[in-house]
Design a protein around this motif. Structure first.
Motif, short mmCIF file in Angstrom:
data_model
loop_
_atom_site.label_atom_id
_atom_site.label_comp_id
_atom_site.label_asym_id
_atom_site.label_seq_id
_atom_site.Cartn_x
_atom_site.Cartn_y
_atom_site.Cartn_z
N LYS A 182 27.18 -9.14 82.31
CA LYS A 182 27.31 -8.64 80.94
C LYS A 182 28.52 -7.72 80.82
O LYS A 182 29.29 -7.79 79.86
CB LYS A 182 26.05 -7.87 80.54
CG LYS A 182 24.81 -8.72 80.40
CD LYS A 182 24.69 -9.33 79.02
CE LYS A 182 24.29 -8.29 78.00
NZ LYS A 182 24.04 -8.89 76.67
N VAL A 183 28.68 -6.84 81.80
CA VAL A 183 29.79 -5.88 81.78
C VAL A 183 31.14 -6.58 81.89
O VAL A 183 32.13 -6.15 81.30
CB VAL A 183 29.63 -4.85 82.91
CG1 VAL A 183 30.89 -4.00 83.07
CG2 VAL A 183 28.43 -3.95 82.65
N SER A 184 31.18 -7.66 82.65
CA SER A 184 32.45 -8.33 82.95
C SER A 184 33.08 -8.99 81.73
O SER A 184 34.28 -9.29 81.74
CB SER A 184 32.26 -9.38 84.05
OG SER A 184 31.46 -10.46 83.59
N VAL A 185 32.28 -9.21 80.66
CA VAL A 185 32.81 -9.86 79.46
C VAL A 185 33.94 -9.04 78.86
O VAL A 185 33.79 -7.87 78.56
CB VAL A 185 31.69 -10.05 78.41
CG1 VAL A 185 32.28 -10.61 77.13
CG2 VAL A 185 30.60 -10.96 78.94
N GLY A 186 35.10 -9.66 78.73
CA GLY A 186 36.23 -9.00 78.10
C GLY A 186 37.07 -8.14 79.02
O GLY A 186 38.09 -7.59 78.60
N LEU A 187 36.66 -8.01 80.29
CA LEU A 187 37.45 -7.21 81.22
C LEU A 187 38.63 -8.02 81.75
O LEU A 187 38.60 -9.25 81.78
CB LEU A 187 36.58 -6.76 82.40
CG LEU A 187 35.44 -5.79 82.09
CD1 LEU A 187 34.73 -5.39 83.38
CD2 LEU A 187 35.94 -4.55 81.37
N PRO A 188 39.70 -7.35 82.19
CA PRO A 188 40.85 -8.06 82.76
C PRO A 188 40.46 -8.86 84.00
O PRO A 188 39.49 -8.52 84.70
CB PRO A 188 41.81 -6.91 83.15
CG PRO A 188 41.38 -5.75 82.32
CD PRO A 188 39.90 -5.89 82.15
N ALA A 189 41.20 -9.91 84.26
CA ALA A 189 40.91 -10.78 85.42
C ALA A 189 41.04 -10.02 86.73
O ALA A 189 40.50 -10.44 87.75
CB ALA A 189 41.85 -11.98 85.41
N SER A 190 41.77 -8.90 86.71
CA SER A 190 41.96 -8.12 87.94
C SER A 190 40.68 -7.43 88.39
O SER A 190 40.58 -6.98 89.53
CB SER A 190 43.06 -7.07 87.73
OG SER A 190 42.72 -6.20 86.66
N ILE A 191 39.70 -7.31 87.49
CA ILE A 191 38.41 -6.71 87.86
C ILE A 191 37.50 -7.81 88.40
O ILE A 191 37.05 -8.68 87.67
CB ILE A 191 37.74 -6.03 86.64
CG1 ILE A 191 38.69 -5.03 85.99
CG2 ILE A 191 36.45 -5.37 87.05
CD1 ILE A 191 39.04 -3.86 86.86
N GLU A 192 37.26 -7.78 89.70
CA GLU A 192 36.46 -8.83 90.36
C GLU A 192 34.98 -8.65 90.07
O GLU A 192 34.44 -7.54 90.13
CB GLU A 192 36.70 -8.78 91.87
CG GLU A 192 38.12 -9.09 92.30
CD GLU A 192 38.44 -10.58 92.22
OE1 GLU A 192 37.47 -11.37 92.10
OE2 GLU A 192 39.62 -10.94 92.28
#
Length: 264
Positions: free
Chosen positions: A46-56
């Protein structure tokens, strides 16, 4: 990603929690960790939605594991809150704490996000109502298209907004803005009056959002839908939902910054 809780009898689990509270058994702690690891992955997704691709994604899961362990160690089965509800807050909080320390948001983007928030605060104080996109764009000396593009650029930063914590007492007595949407009925009967007032202020701010932005916030945090699913409900694109989510967060952060000053 859907969270599916492992099959376990509720009464059996309650008994295990009470045993753990008394014994602090490492074997039971390990059992709870294994049982609720899918919840960590669910929250990380859920948190990963919309985050930059650099955030694994795996890094987010790793951060969330600290939150799960913290939740297991501090959970009190005698309070009227299910462990899943309690753990989600701790897991998400641990993820965002680590992300803040990494300071992954470019300074220029962070500044632009604050600029939008400041404009919203000033405009809505002056107008006495939610400002339209056109009004915000005009105040920022840009076209509405340029404003929408700017909103998309800051979409990765605004995801932090609803996880900001409002403290109303000691370190164990806090709530996030998202908690007010997710589980308004899970408040313990012994909470402080101040804590309840904070919740009311947060809900009031959400209710004052433009209708579509409010729907996105409620569907995302309360109904647990993905941006894609919300897009299907509202018959708009997933990118449009992301944009609405970002604008809602910026508005809420702006409103609550002012309201916080009045409360505390």
């Amino acid at each position: 990603m859907e969270y599916i809780k492992p099959e376990i009898d509720e009464q059996e689990e309650e008994n295990l929690w009470r045993e753990f509270k008394k014994t602090r058994s490492s074997a039971l702690r390990d059992k709870f960790i294994r049982q609720y690891m899918p919840l960590v992955k669910y929250v990380a997704g859920k948190v990963s939605v919309g985050l930059p691709a650099s955030i694994e994604f795996d890094d987010l899961v790793g951060f969330g594991q600290f939150g799960l362990l913290d939740a297991i160690n501090k959970y009190d089965p005698d309070k009227n809150v299910k462990f899943k509800t309690y753990a989600v807050t701790r897991i998400r909080g641990a993820i965002f704490d680590e992300m803040r320390q990494l300071d992954w948001v470019p300074r220029s983007v962070r500044q632009k996000s604050r600029e939008i928030e400041d404009v919203i605060v000033e405009l809505e104080s002056r107008l006495g109502r939610p400002a339209t996109d056109a009004e915000i764009a005009k105040e920022m000396n840009m076209s509405e298209d340029e404003f929408q593009q700017t909103v998309m650029k800051v979409s990765g930063t605004s995801v932090l907004s609803l996880n900001d914590v409002w403290y109303s007492g000691d370190d164990n007595d806090h709530m996030s803005i998202g908690d007010s949407i997710e589980s308004p009925s899970s408040m313990n009967p012994d909470v402080h009056v101040e804590r309840e007032e904070v919740r009311k202020v947060i809900i009031q701010a959400i209710n004052e959002l433009p209708e579509k932005e409010k729907m996105v916030i409620v569907l995302y945090y309360h109904e647990d839908l993905t941006f894609k699913e919300i897009g299907q409900v509202l018959d708009v694109s997933e990118s449009r939902i992301s944009q609405l989510h970002t604008k809602a967060n910026l508005r809420l952060r702006a409103k609550l910054t002012n309201l916080r000053k009045g409360i505390f």
